[in-house]
Design a protein around this motif. Sequence first.
Motif, mmCIF file in Angstrom:
data_model
loop_
_atom_site.group_PDB
_atom_site.id
_atom_site.type_symbol
_atom_site.label_atom_id
_atom_site.label_comp_id
_atom_site.label_asym_id
_atom_site.label_seq_id
_atom_site.Cartn_x
_atom_site.Cartn_y
_atom_site.Cartn_z
ATOM 1 N N PRO A 12 5.179 -19.925 8.933
ATOM 2 C CA PRO A 12 4.578 -18.796 7.908
ATOM 3 C C PRO A 12 5.790 -18.783 7.021
ATOM 4 C CG PRO A 12 4.486 -17.930 10.357
ATOM 5 C CD PRO A 12 5.010 -19.537 10.428
ATOM 6 N N GLU A 13 7.059 -18.961 7.237
ATOM 7 C CA GLU A 13 7.998 -19.081 6.170
ATOM 8 C C GLU A 13 7.713 -19.869 4.916
ATOM 9 O OE1 GLU A 13 11.667 -17.626 6.133
ATOM 10 O OE2 GLU A 13 10.640 -15.887 7.403
ATOM 11 N N ILE A 14 7.251 -21.197 5.639
ATOM 12 C CA ILE A 14 7.027 -22.161 4.549
ATOM 13 C C ILE A 14 5.882 -21.678 3.574
ATOM 14 C CG2 ILE A 14 5.972 -24.617 4.363
ATOM 15 C CD1 ILE A 14 7.774 -25.270 6.959
ATOM 16 N N ILE A 15 4.761 -21.144 4.310
ATOM 17 C CA ILE A 15 3.505 -20.713 3.589
ATOM 18 C C ILE A 15 4.189 -19.746 2.480
ATOM 19 C CG2 ILE A 15 1.396 -19.399 3.657
ATOM 20 C CD1 ILE A 15 1.209 -20.702 6.689
ATOM 21 N N GLU A 18 5.739 -21.367 -0.793
ATOM 22 C CA GLU A 18 5.341 -22.100 -1.610
ATOM 23 C C GLU A 18 4.725 -21.074 -3.034
ATOM 24 O OE1 GLU A 18 2.030 -25.830 -2.141
ATOM 25 O OE2 GLU A 18 2.068 -24.645 -0.318
ATOM 26 N N TYR A 19 3.723 -20.356 -2.711
ATOM 27 C CA TYR A 19 3.125 -19.322 -3.737
ATOM 28 C C TYR A 19 3.924 -18.168 -3.813
ATOM 29 C CZ TYR A 19 -0.727 -22.717 -4.042
ATOM 30 O OH TYR A 19 -1.033 -24.099 -4.238
ATOM 31 N N PHE A 20 4.387 -17.805 -4.960
ATOM 32 C CA PHE A 20 5.272 -16.459 -5.125
ATOM 33 C C PHE A 20 4.519 -15.122 -4.773
ATOM 34 C CE2 PHE A 20 6.713 -12.675 -7.252
ATOM 35 C CZ PHE A 20 8.060 -12.643 -6.914
ATOM 36 N N ASP A 85 1.580 -21.467 -10.562
ATOM 37 C CA ASP A 85 2.564 -22.575 -10.714
ATOM 38 C C ASP A 85 3.415 -22.524 -9.384
ATOM 39 O OD1 ASP A 85 4.404 -24.395 -11.344
ATOM 40 O OD2 ASP A 85 5.100 -23.486 -13.283
ATOM 41 N N THR A 86 3.669 -23.612 -8.648
ATOM 42 C CA THR A 86 4.588 -23.561 -7.636
ATOM 43 C C THR A 86 5.887 -24.220 -8.034
ATOM 44 O OG1 THR A 86 3.471 -25.789 -6.936
ATOM 45 C CG2 THR A 86 2.735 -23.836 -5.927
ATOM 46 N N GLU A 87 5.823 -24.806 -9.012
ATOM 47 C CA GLU A 87 7.499 -25.214 -9.602
ATOM 48 C C GLU A 87 8.478 -24.076 -9.863
ATOM 49 O OE1 GLU A 87 8.051 -28.365 -9.266
ATOM 50 O OE2 GLU A 87 6.045 -28.165 -8.413
ATOM 51 N N GLY A 113 14.498 -23.439 -0.881
ATOM 52 C CA GLY A 113 13.245 -23.129 -0.452
ATOM 53 C C GLY A 113 12.941 -21.906 -0.180
ATOM 54 N N LYS A 114 13.375 -20.924 -0.244
ATOM 55 C CA LYS A 114 13.139 -19.355 0.106
ATOM 56 C C LYS A 114 13.454 -18.576 -1.095
ATOM 57 C CE LYS A 114 14.138 -19.775 5.049
ATOM 58 N NZ LYS A 114 14.823 -19.159 6.132
ATOM 59 N N TRP A 115 12.373 -17.686 -1.183
ATOM 60 C CA TRP A 115 12.277 -16.638 -2.362
ATOM 61 C C TRP A 115 13.267 -15.518 -1.782
ATOM 62 C CZ3 TRP A 115 11.231 -17.211 -7.163
ATOM 63 C CH2 TRP A 115 10.171 -18.043 -7.459
ATOM 64 N N ILE A 116 14.104 -14.944 -2.687
ATOM 65 C CA ILE A 116 15.272 -14.047 -2.255
ATOM 66 C C ILE A 116 15.426 -12.940 -3.312
ATOM 67 C CG2 ILE A 116 17.823 -13.759 -1.680
ATOM 68 C CD1 ILE A 116 16.282 -15.266 0.502
ATOM 69 N N LEU A 117 15.368 -11.740 -3.048
ATOM 70 C CA LEU A 117 15.832 -10.764 -4.137
ATOM 71 C C LEU A 117 17.238 -10.483 -4.314
ATOM 72 C CD1 LEU A 117 15.127 -8.418 -5.989
ATOM 73 C CD2 LEU A 117 15.298 -6.914 -3.763
ATOM 74 N N GLU A 118 17.755 -11.076 -5.537
ATOM 75 C CA GLU A 118 19.028 -11.264 -5.814
ATOM 76 C C GLU A 118 19.590 -9.859 -6.620
ATOM 77 O OE1 GLU A 118 20.633 -15.316 -5.708
ATOM 78 O OE2 GLU A 118 20.132 -14.696 -7.737
ATOM 79 N N ALA A 119 18.992 -9.059 -7.275
ATOM 80 C CA ALA A 119 19.487 -7.991 -8.073
ATOM 81 C C ALA A 119 18.287 -7.133 -8.503
ATOM 82 C CB ALA A 119 20.419 -8.372 -9.030
ATOM 83 N N ILE A 120 18.575 -5.936 -8.782
ATOM 84 C CA ILE A 120 17.751 -5.056 -9.490
ATOM 85 C C ILE A 120 18.544 -4.334 -10.781
ATOM 86 C CG2 ILE A 120 16.388 -2.935 -9.323
ATOM 87 C CD1 ILE A 120 16.115 -3.342 -6.398
ATOM 88 N N ASN A 121 17.836 -4.278 -11.693
ATOM 89 C CA ASN A 121 18.188 -3.490 -12.802
ATOM 90 C C ASN A 121 17.338 -2.532 -13.592
ATOM 91 O OD1 ASN A 121 19.423 -3.298 -15.476
ATOM 92 N ND2 ASN A 121 19.784 -5.488 -15.976
ATOM 93 N N TYR A 122 17.873 -1.495 -13.671
ATOM 94 C CA TYR A 122 17.118 -0.303 -14.301
ATOM 95 C C TYR A 122 17.534 -0.013 -15.824
ATOM 96 C CZ TYR A 122 15.082 4.592 -14.429
ATOM 97 O OH TYR A 122 14.640 5.817 -14.895
ATOM 98 N N HIS A 123 16.813 -0.105 -16.637
ATOM 99 C CA HIS A 123 17.345 0.029 -17.828
ATOM 100 C C HIS A 123 16.502 0.696 -19.169
ATOM 101 C CE1 HIS A 123 16.164 -4.046 -17.783
ATOM 102 N NE2 HIS A 123 15.688 -3.809 -18.985
#
Length: 239
Positions: A12-15, A18-20, A85-87, A113-123
């Motif tokens: 599942p992690e691989i699936i 690939e697509y955001f 786009d998977t690139e 290879g893994k999508w990660i939330l790195e920051a949030i910006n409220y402006h």
Amino acid sequence: MVVQEEPEFPEPEIIVNEYFDDFIFQFASDSKFQLKRVVFPLPYYRENHPLRIEKHEWRHDSLFFDHSYYTLLFDTEEEMELSGDTEQNSIQIEWIYLKDHKIKKYYFERINGKWILEAINYHHMKEEKQTEFVDFFIKFSTDSVFQANHLSNPLGFVTTDPDDDFAVIETTLDQNQRFAFRPELPDKELSNIHYGQKNDDNSPTKIVHLKGVGNGFANTLFFWKKHGKWELFKFEDIS
């Protein structure tokens, strides 16, 4: 006797990596998965004041998946293809709060290879490059008189063929027909996923795509600027 090997299926992690779009649905709907995909302490910039959110302070964020639909903003139809786009390795999701002129932006990076939330910006919206069209859209979605004055006549209309689910009908709507086919528009907030589209305030065309969450809803509004004035020139309803 020939022993057949069991087919191998992707983890599942691989699936979801690939697509955001697959990843973000899992991220928004699964609280345990979400905790694995957030950097803690998470940098959180609130109107240029740097803060940090610790893991024990985090509350599950369903993003726009607890709504019946969400919106996507593009400058051209070609940019709409970027969602597949998977690139891409850097994608942002944002909430645009129409009345407050504020934006909350989530920064996702694909790391190892893994999508990660790195920051949030409220402006404030003035820090972005899309303020003119957003200001127009606020009036367009909340003021019926203003909206009527910013429609092309006739208005292009595309919808599904009631006699063929795989075909569409392209026609036009006159002034009397437009009210009956008028779409429900967001009047408090817009969402957007930056797959790589420019969202340039100087673009002479804009597209607002309303995409249903698990319900098959799909409306697309096409705007152009003629003689310095934004107009809706085509409306697609292919729900």
